[in-house]
Design a protein around this motif. Structure first.
Motif, PDB file in Angstrom:
ATOM      1  N   ARG A 269      -2.927 -27.265  54.978  1.00  0.00           N
ATOM      2  CA  ARG A 269      -3.421 -27.736  56.276  1.00  0.00           C
ATOM      3  C   ARG A 269      -2.595 -28.931  56.732  1.00  0.00           C
ATOM      4  N   ASP A 270      -2.192 -28.908  57.992  1.00  0.00           N
ATOM      5  CA  ASP A 270      -1.363 -29.968  58.546  1.00  0.00           C
ATOM      6  C   ASP A 270      -1.795 -30.186  59.997  1.00  0.00           C
ATOM      7  N   MET A 271      -2.690 -31.153  60.197  1.00  0.00           N
ATOM      8  CA  MET A 271      -3.223 -31.366  61.542  1.00  0.00           C
ATOM      9  C   MET A 271      -2.190 -31.970  62.488  1.00  0.00           C
ATOM     10  N   ASP A 272      -1.187 -32.666  61.946  1.00  0.00           N
ATOM     11  CA  ASP A 272      -0.128 -33.173  62.825  1.00  0.00           C
ATOM     12  C   ASP A 272       0.607 -32.010  63.491  1.00  0.00           C
ATOM     13  N   LYS A 273       0.947 -30.992  62.687  1.00  0.00           N
ATOM     14  CA  LYS A 273       1.624 -29.820  63.245  1.00  0.00           C
ATOM     15  C   LYS A 273       0.680 -29.019  64.137  1.00  0.00           C
ATOM     16  N   ALA A 274      -0.585 -28.930  63.726  1.00  0.00           N
ATOM     17  CA  ALA A 274      -1.556 -28.194  64.542  1.00  0.00           C
ATOM     18  C   ALA A 274      -1.684 -28.844  65.923  1.00  0.00           C
ATOM     19  N   LEU A 275      -1.819 -30.167  65.943  1.00  0.00           N
ATOM     20  CA  LEU A 275      -1.949 -30.870  67.218  1.00  0.00           C
ATOM     21  C   LEU A 275      -0.691 -30.708  68.062  1.00  0.00           C
ATOM     22  N   TYR A 276       0.461 -30.769  67.406  1.00  0.00           N
ATOM     23  CA  TYR A 276       1.717 -30.608  68.145  1.00  0.00           C
ATOM     24  C   TYR A 276       1.746 -29.272  68.865  1.00  0.00           C
ATOM     25  N   TRP A 277       1.405 -28.205  68.156  1.00  0.00           N
ATOM     26  CA  TRP A 277       1.490 -26.875  68.768  1.00  0.00           C
ATOM     27  C   TRP A 277       0.368 -26.636  69.768  1.00  0.00           C
ATOM     28  N   TYR A 278      -0.820 -27.198  69.507  1.00  0.00           N
ATOM     29  CA  TYR A 278      -1.876 -27.122  70.520  1.00  0.00           C
ATOM     30  C   TYR A 278      -1.402 -27.780  71.819  1.00  0.00           C
ATOM     31  N   GLU A 279      -0.792 -28.955  71.678  1.00  0.00           N
ATOM     32  CA  GLU A 279      -0.341 -29.684  72.868  1.00  0.00           C
ATOM     33  C   GLU A 279       0.775 -28.946  73.601  1.00  0.00           C
ATOM     34  N   GLN A 280       1.679 -28.320  72.831  1.00  0.00           N
ATOM     35  CA  GLN A 280       2.738 -27.544  73.466  1.00  0.00           C
ATOM     36  C   GLN A 280       2.156 -26.362  74.243  1.00  0.00           C
ATOM     37  N   ALA A 281       1.198 -25.669  73.640  1.00  0.00           N
ATOM     38  CA  ALA A 281       0.558 -24.537  74.317  1.00  0.00           C
ATOM     39  C   ALA A 281      -0.242 -25.012  75.526  1.00  0.00           C
ATOM     40  N   ALA A 282      -0.944 -26.145  75.367  1.00  0.00           N
ATOM     41  CA  ALA A 282      -1.737 -26.679  76.467  1.00  0.00           C
ATOM     42  C   ALA A 282      -0.845 -27.056  77.647  1.00  0.00           C
ATOM     43  N   ALA A 283       0.348 -27.574  77.358  1.00  0.00           N
ATOM     44  CA  ALA A 283       1.280 -27.951  78.427  1.00  0.00           C
ATOM     45  C   ALA A 283       1.721 -26.749  79.243  1.00  0.00           C
ATOM     46  N   LEU A 284       1.609 -25.555  78.645  1.00  0.00           N
ATOM     47  CA  LEU A 284       1.954 -24.327  79.356  1.00  0.00           C
ATOM     48  C   LEU A 284       0.725 -23.664  79.977  1.00  0.00           C
ATOM     49  N   GLY A 285      -0.400 -24.387  79.938  1.00  0.00           N
ATOM     50  CA  GLY A 285      -1.597 -23.884  80.614  1.00  0.00           C
ATOM     51  C   GLY A 285      -2.538 -23.073  79.759  1.00  0.00           C
ATOM     52  N   ASN A 286      -2.358 -23.082  78.429  1.00  0.00           N
ATOM     53  CA  ASN A 286      -3.220 -22.293  77.550  1.00  0.00           C
ATOM     54  C   ASN A 286      -4.584 -22.964  77.412  1.00  0.00           C
ATOM     55  N   ALA A 287      -5.614 -22.370  77.991  1.00  0.00           N
ATOM     56  CA  ALA A 287      -6.953 -22.965  78.003  1.00  0.00           C
ATOM     57  C   ALA A 287      -7.548 -23.050  76.609  1.00  0.00           C
ATOM     58  N   ASP A 288      -7.231 -22.083  75.742  1.00  0.00           N
ATOM     59  CA  ASP A 288      -7.756 -22.107  74.383  1.00  0.00           C
ATOM     60  C   ASP A 288      -7.228 -23.327  73.617  1.00  0.00           C
ATOM     61  N   ALA A 289      -5.956 -23.635  73.819  1.00  0.00           N
ATOM     62  CA  ALA A 289      -5.365 -24.803  73.160  1.00  0.00           C
ATOM     63  C   ALA A 289      -6.009 -26.084  73.683  1.00  0.00           C
ATOM     64  N   MET A 290      -6.220 -26.163  74.989  1.00  0.00           N
ATOM     65  CA  MET A 290      -6.888 -27.333  75.564  1.00  0.00           C
ATOM     66  C   MET A 290      -8.276 -27.499  74.961  1.00  0.00           C
ATOM     67  N   PHE A 291      -8.972 -26.378  74.826  1.00  0.00           N
ATOM     68  CA  PHE A 291     -10.330 -26.420  74.289  1.00  0.00           C
ATOM     69  C   PHE A 291     -10.332 -26.887  72.841  1.00  0.00           C
ATOM     70  N   ASN A 292      -9.423 -26.355  72.028  1.00  0.00           N
ATOM     71  CA  ASN A 292      -9.384 -26.759  70.625  1.00  0.00           C
ATOM     72  C   ASN A 292      -8.979 -28.217  70.469  1.00  0.00           C
ATOM     73  N   LEU A 293      -8.143 -28.725  71.376  1.00  0.00           N
ATOM     74  CA  LEU A 293      -7.835 -30.146  71.370  1.00  0.00           C
ATOM     75  C   LEU A 293      -9.094 -30.950  71.679  1.00  0.00           C
ATOM     76  N   GLY A 294      -9.876 -30.473  72.634  1.00  0.00           N
ATOM     77  CA  GLY A 294     -11.132 -31.148  72.946  1.00  0.00           C
ATOM     78  C   GLY A 294     -12.042 -31.225  71.733  1.00  0.00           C
ATOM     79  N   VAL A 295     -12.163 -30.120  71.016  1.00  0.00           N
ATOM     80  CA  VAL A 295     -13.017 -30.082  69.829  1.00  0.00           C
ATOM     81  C   VAL A 295     -12.468 -31.016  68.746  1.00  0.00           C
TER      82      VAL A 295
END
Length: 218
Positions: A145-171
């Motif tokens: 498990r690597d939350m630094d990498k997870a957050l990085y990729w969530y943020e990259q996906a969110a920057a492209l408009g991925n609502a699921d990534a935005m939601f998981n960042l919120g959680v």
């Protein structure tokens, strides 16, 4: 499957965390992409001239073998054609290869290969691949498990408009998972996800407004 519990009603989704403290499940992007024209396995493979096929046609061949029924299904051929299409830059083929190895679909599960192909697709700004990379590291799916990498990729996906990534960042910020708990950040990400159409984010926002978490109670 990753599940985040809370004192509120637990709501299940295809892939996402929900409820005031929420939960997360594997990605909707675990579904492979389908092609366009070719839906049947070719009757005579000798007629296939690779040098005359486009990346899209190669991808469609991969899909034909991948989704064929019964004895016609041939994952060796599917992977071969996906790889040919990927070599020509077809992001869908890269993604399907990632899912194939991620799920062990007709091949042994191979997290290293899955990550490799997701990264190839992510380099071409394919948000579903980014989301799957984030979840791979978040869920420790075949890797530590690597939350630094997870957050990085969530943020990259969110920057492209991925609502699921935005939601998981919120959680993530809502429950302080691998980061310092931050209600204001959680609200900000839930709001972005809600604006992008996430009903789960709307639900979590309602909980936060009700409790006055990160916002004035309303």
């Amino acid at each position: 499957m990753k599940r985040r519990m809370c004192a509120w009603t637990l709501i299940l989704a295809m892939l996402l965390p929900v409820c005031g403290a929420a939960e997360a499940l594997p990605p909707s992007s675990a579904m492979k992409l389908l092609g366009g024209e070719m839906t049947d396995v070719p009757a005579d493979e000798t007629e296939l001239a690779e040098e005359q096929l486009s990346a899209e046609e190669m991808f469609d061949l991969g899909v034909a073998y991948d989704f064929a029924e019964g004895e016609d299904r041939d994952m060796e051929q599917a992977i071969y054609w996906y790889e040919q299409a990927a070599a020509l830059g077809d992001v869908r083929a890269m993604f399907n290869l990632g899912v194939t190895y991620d799920q062990g679909d007709g091949v042994p599960v191979d997290a290293e290969q899955a990550i490799y192909w997701y990264e190839q697709a992510a380099a071409l700004e394919y948000d579903k691949a980014m989301m799957n990379l984030a979840l791979t590291y978040d869920l420790a799916d075949g890797v530590e498990r690597d939350m630094d990498k997870a957050l990085y990729w969530y943020e990259q996906a969110a920057a492209l408009g991925n609502a699921d990534a935005m939601f998981n960042l919120g959680v993530t910020y809502d429950i302080g998972d691998g980061v310092e708990m931050d209600d204001e950040q959680a609200v900000a990400w839930y709001e972005q996800a809600a604006e992008a159409g996430s009903d789960k984010a709307m639900f979590n926002l309602g909980i936060m407004y009700y409790n006055g978490e990160g916002v004035e109670a309303d």
